[in-house]
Design a protein around this motif. Structure first.
Motif, PDB file in Angstrom:
ATOM      1  N   UNK A 115      12.543 -17.624 -76.304  1.00  0.00           N
ATOM      2  CA  UNK A 115      11.791 -18.926 -76.689  1.00  0.00           C
ATOM      3  C   UNK A 115      10.769 -18.892 -75.677  1.00  0.00           C
ATOM      4  N   UNK A 116      10.727 -18.861 -74.644  1.00  0.00           N
ATOM      5  CA  UNK A 116       9.714 -18.891 -73.607  1.00  0.00           C
ATOM      6  C   UNK A 116       8.467 -17.912 -73.693  1.00  0.00           C
ATOM      7  N   UNK A 117       9.218 -16.849 -74.155  1.00  0.00           N
ATOM      8  CA  UNK A 117       8.233 -15.635 -74.297  1.00  0.00           C
ATOM      9  C   UNK A 117       7.091 -15.930 -75.378  1.00  0.00           C
ATOM     10  N   UNK A 118       7.981 -16.642 -76.493  1.00  0.00           N
ATOM     11  CA  UNK A 118       7.310 -16.915 -77.899  1.00  0.00           C
ATOM     12  C   UNK A 118       6.294 -18.194 -77.811  1.00  0.00           C
ATOM     13  N   UNK A 119       6.457 -18.745 -76.581  1.00  0.00           N
ATOM     14  CA  UNK A 119       5.608 -20.081 -76.837  1.00  0.00           C
ATOM     15  C   UNK A 119       4.275 -20.119 -76.262  1.00  0.00           C
ATOM     16  N   UNK A 120       3.328 -20.256 -77.160  1.00  0.00           N
ATOM     17  CA  UNK A 120       1.907 -20.172 -76.724  1.00  0.00           C
ATOM     18  C   UNK A 120       1.433 -21.112 -75.681  1.00  0.00           C
ATOM     19  N   UNK A 121       0.484 -20.929 -74.690  1.00  0.00           N
ATOM     20  CA  UNK A 121       0.397 -21.567 -73.730  1.00  0.00           C
ATOM     21  C   UNK A 121      -1.157 -22.158 -73.803  1.00  0.00           C
ATOM     22  N   UNK A 122      -1.804 -21.840 -75.135  1.00  0.00           N
ATOM     23  CA  UNK A 122      -3.201 -22.325 -75.162  1.00  0.00           C
ATOM     24  C   UNK A 122      -3.167 -23.376 -76.409  1.00  0.00           C
ATOM     25  N   UNK A 123      -4.596 -23.896 -76.694  1.00  0.00           N
ATOM     26  CA  UNK A 123      -4.595 -24.936 -77.722  1.00  0.00           C
ATOM     27  C   UNK A 123      -4.136 -24.510 -79.080  1.00  0.00           C
ATOM     28  N   UNK A 124      -3.545 -25.442 -79.839  1.00  0.00           N
ATOM     29  CA  UNK A 124      -3.047 -25.041 -81.089  1.00  0.00           C
ATOM     30  C   UNK A 124      -4.381 -24.656 -82.122  1.00  0.00           C
ATOM     31  N   UNK A 125      -4.257 -23.624 -82.716  1.00  0.00           N
ATOM     32  CA  UNK A 125      -5.327 -23.455 -83.734  1.00  0.00           C
ATOM     33  C   UNK A 125      -6.498 -22.555 -82.935  1.00  0.00           C
ATOM     34  N   UNK A 126      -6.305 -22.345 -81.709  1.00  0.00           N
ATOM     35  CA  UNK A 126      -7.380 -21.400 -81.262  1.00  0.00           C
ATOM     36  C   UNK A 126      -7.582 -20.287 -81.783  1.00  0.00           C
ATOM     37  N   UNK A 127      -6.291 -19.475 -81.765  1.00  0.00           N
ATOM     38  CA  UNK A 127      -6.067 -18.306 -82.667  1.00  0.00           C
ATOM     39  C   UNK A 127      -5.423 -18.698 -83.730  1.00  0.00           C
ATOM     40  N   UNK A 128      -5.592 -17.837 -84.708  1.00  0.00           N
ATOM     41  CA  UNK A 128      -5.119 -18.258 -86.282  1.00  0.00           C
ATOM     42  C   UNK A 128      -3.861 -18.555 -86.297  1.00  0.00           C
ATOM     43  N   UNK A 129      -3.524 -19.490 -86.954  1.00  0.00           N
ATOM     44  CA  UNK A 129      -1.882 -20.087 -87.000  1.00  0.00           C
ATOM     45  C   UNK A 129      -1.601 -19.218 -88.092  1.00  0.00           C
ATOM     46  N   UNK A 130      -0.338 -18.684 -87.787  1.00  0.00           N
ATOM     47  CA  UNK A 130       0.362 -17.784 -88.733  1.00  0.00           C
ATOM     48  C   UNK A 130       1.636 -18.386 -89.527  1.00  0.00           C
ATOM     49  N   UNK A 131       2.067 -17.741 -90.500  1.00  0.00           N
ATOM     50  CA  UNK A 131       3.046 -18.254 -91.508  1.00  0.00           C
ATOM     51  C   UNK A 131       4.009 -17.204 -91.479  1.00  0.00           C
TER      52      UNK A 131
END
Ligand code: NAP
Length: 508
Positions: A281-297
């Motif tokens: 889970x830690x590896x998969x947790x982004x550390x940048x602003x939400x939406x800075x990269x394309x949000x995926x589905x």
């Protein structure tokens, strides 16, 4: 500006590309009675990215009701709410057939360059086979996500197993039981990894940056529970509601940055619910602003990565070796195949062509610090050229179809204005109009989430957001609704320009 006497000619138009942009543009032009039309396509089928991306699980993460043409009638009998690649490609083919576009297409014709000729006021378009095709109007519709980006990782050529890019899938390679490396963890990997994970013996995912994900629920309209949703009124409502929700999303990404908190926590809850292992889970947790990269589905990505035959590696790749991938910790990961899910050359969409405008201006030179165009379509020094899906016409949240369908009528009006000019006259966007527009757009983008420091395919090394539109999509539609000739300078072939020629360096 020159005085223009009204003429009525039939301009010859050349479009490059038969994706959703090129085909939709052709339909609009034909509906205006422009039939002197040639569409050059390097492949042997229509469909653009929907022809090229045939990887397992390739599908659209925008509902088909919104990811279809709405400015002319098409057969919208989609089988799924979010359609797969084959169905979308068949849809594009169906539209090209219905609107008699196919006969204008020259397949297997790769364009390598185009030059505007001031003495005759037309474009000479060169193909790889050495042919020259002359056009009054030049419309490149090659797309932003078309040219595969193969990373320059040392040793890439030395690998002795099989390797390919996700958009050029090797369907002949049997993946069953194999050790497979996937490099990249973006929208493409997200779709094919859950499919191939079930086949391969071992999957090693080399992830540089994790993404924010939202849940994704697809359904078949043929499923009894959902059949009613196929009703026309339901599809229209679905289209409108989804579009509206995405408009709010676009607002949250481009200016109301405070509004992203709720969606971000939904995304993190999705991760927490699907990944129980705290290390993963830690590896998969982004550390940048939400939406800075394309949000995926996806609702399949996290469960696939949690399977025992998958390793998520975040150490960083040092080199590719003949036997596999060596990470920064010195470990060599031996594999049978490497799949590069490393995205596209979004900053260099015309890198495979030499496009020369008036005064010998070279587009690659003018765009060397980032592509830019008035409304994404008109570039100073490049007369009678309109780019479909050009710079700053993509959305962080929304459907590109809405943006394309805003560009088609604008370009159509531009071609109509050219049709009214005497033969040999041409028009190009005025430098001051382009500059005013560009300053405004980049000023707005400076307040968006896309400049908050992450590494993305939106923002280039010079800090310029080259792909995204900074407002809601309806604002683009409103601005593109009227082709204002006053924003263009009209010139006559073999005559000195009324306006001073703008040096490429000044624009780049
Ligand atoms: P992408 O989003 O650009 O992802 C590329 C991935 O490769 C990223 O994880 C990137 O890491 C990684 N990467 C690139 N160079 C690397 C290197 N040298 N070493 C290690 N990793 C590297 O590309 P994509 O997944 O092909 O998707 C591109 C776009 O296509 C999407 O964002 C979307 O707009 C479109 N698409 C749409 C759909 C749809 O459903 N509508 C489906 C697929 C694709 P970093 O993140 O660290 O850069």
């Amino acid at each position: 500006m020159s005085t223009v006497t009204q003429g009525s000619r039939s301009p010859k138009v050349v479009i490059i590309g038969t994706g959703l942009g090129g085909i939709g543009m052709a339909v609009h032009l034909k509906q205006t009675g422009i039939n002197d039309l040639v569409i050059l396509e390097q492949g042997s089928e229509v469909g653009g990215v929907w022809r090229d991306n045939s990887y397992p699980g390739a599908a659209c993460d925008v509902p088909s009701t919104l990811y279809s043409y709405n400015s002319f009638k098409t057969d919208n009998s989609w089988s799924m709410r979010y359609s797969g690649q084959a169905e979308i490609q068949a849809y594009v083919h169906g539209v090209a057939t219905k609107y008699d576009v196919l006969r204008h297409i020259r397949f297997n014709t790769k364009v390598v360059g185009a030059t505007f000729r001031e003495e005759t006021g037309d474009w000479a378009i060169r193909t790889e086979a050495g042919e020259e095709i002359v056009a009054d109007v030049f419309i490149p519709a090659v797309g932003t996500l078309a040219r595969p980006n193969l990373p320059s990782i040392p040793g890439r050529e030395s690998f002795q197993g099989e390797s390919w890019h996700s958009s050029r899938w090797n369907h002949d390679y049997p993946l069953e039981g194999k050790r497979v490396a996937v490099i990249g963890a973006g929208a493409s990997a997200l779709q094919f990894v859950p499919h191939i994970q079930k086949q391969v013996g071992k999957l090693k995912l080399f992830q540089r940056t994790p993404n924010f994900l939202m849940p994704y629920h697809n359904f078949s309209y043929n499923d009894g529970r959902h059949r009613l949703k196929k009703a026309k009124w339901f599809m229209k409502l679905d289209r409108f509601l989804f579009w509206y929700a995405m408009e709010i999303g676009q607002q949250f990404l481009s200016s109301w940055l405070w509004g992203r908190g709720m969606v971000k926590s939904m995304s993190l809850r999705h991760l927490k619910k699907q990944v129980k292992d705290p290390v993963l889970r830690q590896k998969l947790t982004p550390d940048y602003e939400f939406g800075c990269k394309r949000v995926l589905f996806s609702s399949k990505w996290y469960p696939a990565l949690s399977q025992p035959n998958v390793d998520v590696l975040t150490e960083g790749i040092e080199e590719i070796t003949p036997r596999g991938v060596r990470t920064a910790d010195g470990v060599e990961h031996e594999v049978d195949a490497i799949i590069y899910a490393t995205g596209f050359k979004t900053f260099d969409i015309f890198g495979h062509m030499e496009i020369r405008g008036a005064g010998g201006a070279l587009l690659s030179e003018q765009w060397k610090e980032g592509a830019h165009a008035y409304l994404g379509m008109s570039v100073p020094n490049f007369p009678n050229m309109f780019v479909v899906y050009g710079p700053n016409t993509d959305l962080g949240s929304g459907s590109v179809m809405f943006m394309l369908e805003s560009q088609f009528p604008y370009i159509k009006q531009g071609v109509e204005r050219i049709r009214e000019l005497p033969a040999g006259s041409y028009l190009q966007i005025r430098y001051d109009e382009w500059k005013k527009f560009d300053d405004e757009i980049q000023g707005r983008l400076a307040k968006s989430v896309w400049v908050t420091g992450c590494n993305s395919w939106y923002r280039n090394e010079y800090g310029r957001v080259v792909t995204n539109w900074p407002q809601r999509s309806w604002r683009f539609r409103r601005r593109a609704s009227r082709f204002d000739l006053a924003k263009y300078q009209v010139e006559r072939a073999a005559r000195q320009s009324a306006m001073p020629r703008v040096a490429a360096e000044e624009i780049s």
